[in-house]
Design an enzyme around this catalytic site. Structure first.
Site, short mmCIF file in Angstrom:
data_model
loop_
_atom_site.label_atom_id
_atom_site.label_comp_id
_atom_site.label_asym_id
_atom_site.label_seq_id
_atom_site.Cartn_x
_atom_site.Cartn_y
_atom_site.Cartn_z
N ASP A 1 -0.35 15.92 5.91
CA ASP A 1 -1.31 15.19 5.08
C ASP A 1 -2.59 16.00 4.95
OD1 ASP A 1 -2.61 13.20 3.65
OD2 ASP A 1 -3.14 12.05 5.44
N ASP B 1 -6.51 10.10 -2.11
CA ASP B 1 -7.16 11.23 -1.44
C ASP B 1 -8.57 11.46 -2.00
OD1 ASP B 1 -5.01 11.52 0.22
OD2 ASP B 1 -4.17 13.27 -0.78
N GLU C 1 -11.80 9.25 -1.34
CA GLU C 1 -12.53 9.53 -0.10
C GLU C 1 -13.52 10.65 -0.28
OE1 GLU C 1 -9.42 12.22 2.42
OE2 GLU C 1 -8.72 10.27 1.72
N ASP D 1 -3.47 5.39 -1.97
CA ASP D 1 -4.37 6.38 -1.40
C ASP D 1 -4.42 7.56 -2.38
OD1 ASP D 1 -5.57 8.40 0.06
OD2 ASP D 1 -4.20 8.29 1.76
N GLU E 1 -13.62 4.64 7.42
CA GLU E 1 -12.54 5.21 8.22
C GLU E 1 -13.00 5.52 9.64
OE1 GLU E 1 -9.65 5.27 8.90
OE2 GLU E 1 -8.58 6.89 7.89
N ASN F 1 -8.80 -0.33 8.63
CA ASN F 1 -7.60 0.49 8.76
C ASN F 1 -7.03 0.35 10.17
OD1 ASN F 1 -5.56 2.33 8.47
ND2 ASN F 1 -6.89 4.14 8.44
N TYR G 1 0.85 -1.20 0.00
CA TYR G 1 0.00 0.00 0.00
C TYR G 1 0.88 1.23 0.00
CZ TYR G 1 -3.48 3.35 1.88
OH TYR G 1 -4.31 4.42 2.10
N ARG H 1 -13.66 5.36 0.14
CA ARG H 1 -13.47 5.56 1.57
C ARG H 1 -14.47 6.60 2.07
NH1 ARG H 1 -7.98 8.11 4.38
NH2 ARG H 1 -9.14 9.69 5.54
N HIS I 1 -8.08 4.10 -3.62
CA HIS I 1 -9.30 4.52 -2.95
C HIS I 1 -9.45 6.04 -3.01
CE1 HIS I 1 -7.31 5.83 0.84
NE2 HIS I 1 -6.63 4.69 0.81
N CYS J 1 -5.95 14.06 7.93
CA CYS J 1 -5.87 12.67 8.37
C CYS J 1 -7.22 12.20 8.88
CB CYS J 1 -4.81 12.53 9.46
SG CYS J 1 -4.81 10.92 10.29
#
Length: 305
Positions: free
Chosen positions: A62, A91, A118, A89, A191, A213, A48, A161, A116, A126
Site C-alpha cells: 500500500d 489515497d 489524504e 479510499d 488517522e 478507523n 468500504y 483524511r 476520502h 499505510c
C-alpha cells in the site's frame, strides 16, 4: 438478480441521511463485490473499499502503486451488486490537484457514495506505519478545492483524511482538519489517533462528521461501538478486518490440505454451497431464464464446486 435496485444518487442521499441521524454507522471493508453484498445482508450501514485491500489483492504493498482507473473499475463492480452506500479510499487523489479532480469524477461515475483524500506525500504508506510525511497544509487545501470544484453531485461525500497526528502532533492535526473543512470537506478522517482522549479532543474541536478507523494492529485502540457513539463519532470503519479474516482462513486451510491430503476436516469451516447460491440469488435469475435454476442442490458436504 444480483445487482443494485437503487441509483447512485439515492445511495448518496441515503448516506447523507444516515450521517445526519446522529447515530454511529458501522462500515466494514469489502474484499470483493460479493462480500459487499454479504455486508448488506448482515445489516451494516455502508461498505468500504480500502486502498490497502485493493493493493494487497493485486499483490502490491500500500504505497500508492495502484491507479485511479484500477480502483474505479473495482468500485463499479462493487456498486453494481449492493444497495448500500459505498465509500472508497482514494489515497492522495493520485497526483496533483487536477488528478484529484479527475479522481472525483471517476468515482462518481463508478456509482460510489463518497471518497476520502489524504494529506500524505507520494509515495504514500499505510497510515499506521512510522515514517510518514504530509504535504503542506496549503497543498492539501488546493487538492480539496479541486475535488470540490470537480464534483457534479452535491450529495457525493468528500472526506478529508489527515495523517498529521503522527507527524506534527494532535493540535496540528486538528488545525489541519479545520482548514480542510473550510476548503469544502464534508467529513474528516483523523488517522492514527493514540487513545480515547484524542478521539474526544477531535470531536470537541471539529463539527462535521468524523470517522474512527478501527483497523487491527495499528497505533490506536480498538474502541467498541458504544464507546464511539458516546464520543460522538459518526462512522466506525473496519477497513481490513474481512481481508485479514479471509487470508488467515485461507492460509490455515492450505496448511491442513498440505498436511492431511484432503479438505475433509475443513468442511465445517466452509460456507456451504446452498448459502453461496442463496447469496448469488440463483433463483431470482429464473425471472429471466427458467433454464438457469433448473437443478437440485446436492448435499452441502458433497460435490466438487
Amino acid at each position: 438478480m444480483l445487482h443494485t435496485h437503487t441509483t447512485p444518487a439515492e445511495r448518496r442521499r441515503d448516506l447523507r441521511d444516515k450521517l445526519a441521524s446522529g447515530r454511529l454507522l458501522r462500515v466494514p471493508g469489502a474484499i470483493n463485490p460479493l462480500t459487499a453484498r454479504l455486508i448488506q445482508d448482515m445489516g451494516f450501514d455502508a461498505a468500504y473499499l480500502s486502498g490497502a485491500v485493493l493493493s494487497a489483492d493485486l499483490g502490491l504493498p500500500d504505497i500508492g502503486l495502484t491507479t485511479s482507473t484500477e480502483i474505479a473499475a473495482r468500485a463499479a463492480q462493487t456498486t453494481r451488486v449492493t444497495d448500500l452506500p459505498v465509500l472508497i479510499d482514494a489515497d492522495t487523489g493520485f497526483g496533483e490537484p487536477m488528478n484529484a479532480a479527475r479522481t472525483v469524477q471517476l468515482m462518481e461515475d463508478a456509482g460510489l457514495a463518497g471518497l476520502h483524500l489524504e494529506d500524505q506525500v507520494n509515495p504514500k504508506r499505510c497510515g499506521h506505519l512510522d515514517g510518514k510525511s504530509v504535504v503542506a497544509r496549503e497543498d492539501m487545501v488546493r487538492r480539496l478545492r479541486a475535488a470540490v470544484d470537480a464534483r457534479r453531485d452535491a450529495d457525493f461525500l468528500l472526506m478529508a483524511r489527515t495523517d498529521a497526528r503522527a507527524v506534527e502532533g494532535l493540535d496540528a492535526a486538528i488545525d489541519r482538519a479545520k482548514a480542510y473543512v473550510d476548503a469544502g470537506a464534508d467529513a474528516i478522517f483523523p488517522e492514527a489517533l493514540a487513545d480515547e482522549a484524542e478521539f474526544a479532543a477531535f470531536r470537541k474541536a471539529v463539527d462535521v462528521p468524523l470517522l474512527a478507523n478501527m483497523t487491527e494492529f495499528g497505533k490506536g485502540p480498538l474502541l467498541n461501538t458504544a464507546t464511539l457513539e458516546n464520543l460522538g463519532y459518526n462512522i466506525a470503519l473496519y477497513p481490513v478486518t474481512l481481508f485479514r479474516l479471509a487470508m488467515g482462513a485461507i492460509e490455515g486451510g492450505l496448511r491442513v490440505l498440505a498436511a492431511e491430503g484432503t479438505q475433509q476436516s475443513l468442511l465445517p469451516r466452509m460456507q456451504t454451497r446452498s448459502r453461496l447460491y442463496e447469496l448469488l440469488a440463483y433463483e431470482e435469475y429464473t425471472v429471466f431464464d427458467s433454464a438457469v435454476f433448473d437443478f437440485t442442490l446436492p448435499n452441502d458436504t458433497g460435490g466438487t464446486a
